[in-house]
Design a protein around this motif. Structure first.
Motif, PDB file in Angstrom:
ATOM      1  N   GLU A   9      -4.892   4.663   6.636  1.00 20.97           N
ATOM      2  CA  GLU A   9      -3.691   4.264   5.909  1.00 20.97           C
ATOM      3  C   GLU A   9      -3.322   5.297   4.843  1.00 20.97           C
ATOM      4  N   PHE A  10      -4.320   5.767   4.093  1.00 21.41           N
ATOM      5  CA  PHE A  10      -4.068   6.682   2.987  1.00 21.41           C
ATOM      6  C   PHE A  10      -4.187   8.151   3.394  1.00 21.41           C
ATOM      7  N   GLY A  11      -4.889   8.420   4.501  1.00 25.59           N
ATOM      8  CA  GLY A  11      -5.247   9.792   4.824  1.00 25.59           C
ATOM      9  C   GLY A  11      -6.643  10.056   4.287  1.00 25.59           C
ATOM     10  N   ARG A  12      -7.515  10.606   5.100  1.00 22.18           N
ATOM     11  CA  ARG A  12      -8.918  10.763   4.700  1.00 22.18           C
ATOM     12  C   ARG A  12      -9.085  11.666   3.482  1.00 22.18           C
ATOM     13  N   SER A  13      -8.147  12.569   3.268  1.00 22.44           N
ATOM     14  CA  SER A  13      -8.248  13.449   2.105  1.00 22.44           C
ATOM     15  C   SER A  13      -7.892  12.735   0.806  1.00 22.44           C
TER      16      SER A  13
ATOM     17  N   LEU B 186       0.811  -1.213   0.000  1.00 24.25           N
ATOM     18  CA  LEU B 186       0.000   0.000   0.000  1.00 24.25           C
ATOM     19  C   LEU B 186       0.844   1.262   0.000  1.00 24.25           C
ATOM     20  N   VAL B 187       2.131   1.139   0.383  1.00 26.12           N
ATOM     21  CA  VAL B 187       3.009   2.311   0.381  1.00 26.12           C
ATOM     22  C   VAL B 187       3.141   2.888  -1.024  1.00 26.12           C
ATOM     23  N   ALA B 188       2.985   2.044  -2.059  1.00 30.17           N
ATOM     24  CA  ALA B 188       3.159   2.500  -3.436  1.00 30.17           C
ATOM     25  C   ALA B 188       1.970   3.315  -3.940  1.00 30.17           C
ATOM     26  N   PHE B 189       0.893   3.394  -3.148  1.00 28.53           N
ATOM     27  CA  PHE B 189      -0.316   4.076  -3.610  1.00 28.53           C
ATOM     28  C   PHE B 189      -0.619   5.275  -2.717  1.00 28.53           C
ATOM     29  N   ASP B 190      -0.925   6.385  -3.375  1.00 26.77           N
ATOM     30  CA  ASP B 190      -1.256   7.609  -2.646  1.00 26.77           C
ATOM     31  C   ASP B 190      -2.751   7.794  -2.487  1.00 26.77           C
TER      32      ASP B 190
ATOM     33  N   THR C 111     -13.793   3.661   4.765  1.00 27.66           N
ATOM     34  CA  THR C 111     -13.678   3.993   6.190  1.00 27.66           C
ATOM     35  C   THR C 111     -12.514   3.274   6.834  1.00 27.66           C
ATOM     36  N   ASP C 112     -12.348   1.987   6.492  1.00 36.08           N
ATOM     37  CA  ASP C 112     -11.306   1.184   7.136  1.00 36.08           C
ATOM     38  C   ASP C 112      -9.904   1.598   6.685  1.00 36.08           C
ATOM     39  N   LEU C 113      -9.733   1.958   5.427  1.00 35.53           N
ATOM     40  CA  LEU C 113      -8.402   2.285   4.905  1.00 35.53           C
ATOM     41  C   LEU C 113      -8.088   3.772   4.942  1.00 35.53           C
ATOM     42  N   ALA C 114      -9.025   4.584   5.407  1.00 38.89           N
ATOM     43  CA  ALA C 114      -8.767   6.021   5.485  1.00 38.89           C
ATOM     44  C   ALA C 114      -7.551   6.357   6.346  1.00 38.89           C
TER      45      ALA C 114
END
Length: 613
Positions: free
Chosen positions: A493-497, A467-471, A488-491
């Motif tokens: 990890e990626f940042g809600r924005s 997941l580090v490879a995806f913004d 909701t669950d992955l927010a």
């Protein structure tokens, strides 16, 4: 300015200043894309030995060391909670070799460098060498995001940092226990007895604490709103009880307690871990500011040429040699071995734990224990700055970067998703299309779009997907509830924005509307899955258009009255998805990605199928 009765800053104001400096440094580092630890170090040294505003020993007195001790205990507990043995068993052979072979070799090499180069005694070298195994997961993660490494070298560095975080702390704790017992026992037999009793009791208390928490939470003996308070109370009780029997054995107890909870498969584990991570961010910031502000000018002045030689020896010998030996005779290519061997940034945990143990060793009469804290600061500063500026170019030279374009993870294999993924790929972006239904991915595979078959929330996806490879995440399946759950669950990890979702079918109904805390952000014209795919069936297509000084955003709107602006790709390759309320701004050199009726008569832009408009 408020002052205490003993002079200096008022303790309450001092605590506020520590919080502002710690959290403020982390926020500023996020904004500037710099290592947070460098800014925290600069802030602590500025208000401490620099300006003399903050003097922790004066402001907090006898409470300073218990405060730092409890904070470090919680930090080590957090380290134990990230070590899930199921994930370790599924990890690559290289990761296991780095932990099983590399960690002991790194401990020995670090201790040797500390003794022969830095001039520390074997007692201090053994303790500090143990914690030097830690490469800092809080430092590695942002560096990997910035460098965009290929999956395998990124996984090697990331998992080594995660697993060795508690392993290094455990090594330092065990070495310290040996030193404490040897310095306090009256005979060798008494020393061994005291050490065995202390470590045994710490292990039992850690297991009992973890087992009790896991069983009570699983059986429903504690309400949800009390789980976090109970967890922290038990954590502090286990730490204090073990510490009362053998000094500093509480750190071993809480690390084992975290390990037990991490492997108990608790339904509420994710919530516990996230809250614990938030608390750890605050504690790490506070401890780092406290330790750096508590440094005296005399101690800093004591850093001589041997300290510089020590840092150089660690970077050139103590780090690469154990890694190369550990990865020998594995399937890891030599380029990846070289990159991992040359990358070893140390983080806040090393400074926090090393500073605490350094003070404890000095209290035991081991004078060179006072040198551990400044050496730790020097090592962290040098490695973070070095790797922060060299990891990306070194990885590029070795051919181990996954590309500089931002990655986009699209959930759902519909015709619209496939067309969108192809459009992003044509703009030079990295795309992965995921779907739990294998049949939905057929058109994506035929189009040559990279795919992942499986549930994005599964443990298998967590192990296999980097997941580090995806913004950015775009949740676009035909199941609104699943889209909301994933977003909701992955927010976190990626940042809600950076998490987006197609509009739910019944979202505008008050009976079915969900709270704003659930789901992702809207984008495009805020249309549903069925509306977008219906337009694909009608012949709508994606189209990219360059904005120039002669062709502005207003010109684009006049020429494409029916098109929906979806995203803008800047000159540097950065991607920005447009929401239904976002206005298209004039950015010379940017590319507008739109979705609209196919119009080959237009002079500006290129359709997704490659036909020039």
């Amino acid at each position: 300015m408020a002052v205490s009765q003993t002079g200096g800053l008022d303790p309450v104001l001092a605590l506020a200043l520590i919080g502002v400096l710690g959290v403020g440094s982390q926020w500023l580092a996020w904004r500037l894309r710099l290592p947070a630890i460098v800014l925290m170090l600069a802030a602590g040294l500025l208000v401490g030995p620099g300006l003399g505003i903050l003097n922790p020993e004066q402001q907090f007195g006898d409470m300073l060391r218990p405060m730092i001790g409890i904070a470090v205990a919680i930090i080590l507990f957090e380290g134990g909670m990230v070590l899930n043995l199921h994930s370790l068993n599924d990890a690559a052979k290289g990761v296991r070799r780095l932990v099983i072979v590399g960690a002991p070799l790194g401990w020995a090499a670090s201790a040797a460098v500390l003794h022969y180069v830095a001039g520390l005694g074997w007692a201090s070298a053994a303790v500090f060498g143990g914690i030097m195994i830690v490469t800092g997961p809080t430092v590695i993660a942002p560096l990997l995001r910035q460098a965009r490494l290929q999956k395998r070298p990124a996984a090697l560095l990331q998992w080594e940092a995660i697993v060795n975080d508690p392993v290094g702390a455990l090594a330092a704790v065990l070495a310290f226990e040996v030193v404490v017992v040897l310095n306090s026992a009256t005979s060798a037999g008494h020393a061994v007895q005291q050490l065995v009793v202390g470590i045994g009791l710490a292990s039992v208390l850690g297991v009992l604490g973890g087992y009790g928490i896991a069983k009570s939470f699983r059986r429903g003996w504690a309400p949800e709103y009390m789980k976090i308070p109970i967890l922290f109370v038990v954590l502090i009780a286990v730490f204090a009880a073990s510490d009362a029997v053998l000094h500093e054995s509480g750190l071993l107890a809480v690390t084992i307690m975290g390990l037990w909870i991490a492997n108990s498969d608790l339904p509420s584990y994710v919530e516990l871990r996230r809250f614990k991570e938030h608390a750890t961010v605050l504690l790490v910031s506070g401890v780092f500011i406290l330790l750096s502000a508590n440094m005296s000018r005399d101690t800093l002045a004591a850093l001589d040429w041997r300290a510089g030689l020590f840092v150089l020896a660690v970077i050139c010998i103590a780090r690469p040699l154990p890694v190369l030996v550990a990865l020998a005779f594995t399937n890891v290519p030599w380029r990846e071995r070289a990159l991992v061997a040359m990358t070893g940034p140390r983080g806040v945990v090393l400074v926090a734990v090393a500073g605490l143990f350094g003070e404890r060793l000095a209290e035991l009469g081991i004078e060179d224990g006072a040198q551990i804290a400044p050496l730790a600061f020097a090592l962290v500063l040098a490695t973070v700055v070095l790797h922060g500026f060299t990891l990306t170019p070194v990885a590029r030279i070795l051919g181990l970067t996954a590309g500089t374009a931002p990655g986009v993870l699209i959930l759902g294999g519909s015709r619209w998703s496939v067309a969108f993924a192809q459009a992003l790929e044509k703009l030079g972006l990295q795309v992965l299309l995921a779907d739990p239904n294998h049949a939905h991915l057929r058109s994506a595979r035929e189009a040559g779009v990279p795919v992942y078959y499986g549930d994005i929330l599964s443990e298998a996806a967590e192990d296999r997907l980097d997941l580090v490879a995806f913004d950015m995440l775009i949740s676009a399946t035909d199941n609104d509830a699943y889209n909301t759950l994933v977003a909701t669950d992955l927010a976190p990890e990626f940042g809600r924005s950076n998490v987006f979702q197609l509009r739910r079918v019944r979202e505008k109904s008050t009976r079915h509307a969900l709270p704003v805390t659930l789901g992702g952000r809207p984008f495009g014209a805020d249309e549903t899955f069925f509306e977008l795919n219906a337009k694909i069936a009608e012949g709508w297509t994606f189209r990219s258009t360059n904005l120039t000084e002669e062709f502005s955003a207003d010109d684009w709107r006049a020429e494409h009255p029916d098109a929906i602006p979806i995203a803008v790709v800047g000159k540097g390759g950065g991607l920005r998805l447009l929401g239904p309320d976002d206005k298209l701004r004039d950015v010379t050199g940017a590319q507008v990605l739109s979705f609209g009726p196919k119009r080959p008569d237009l002079p500006n832009g290129t359709d997704i199928d490659g036909e020039d408009g």
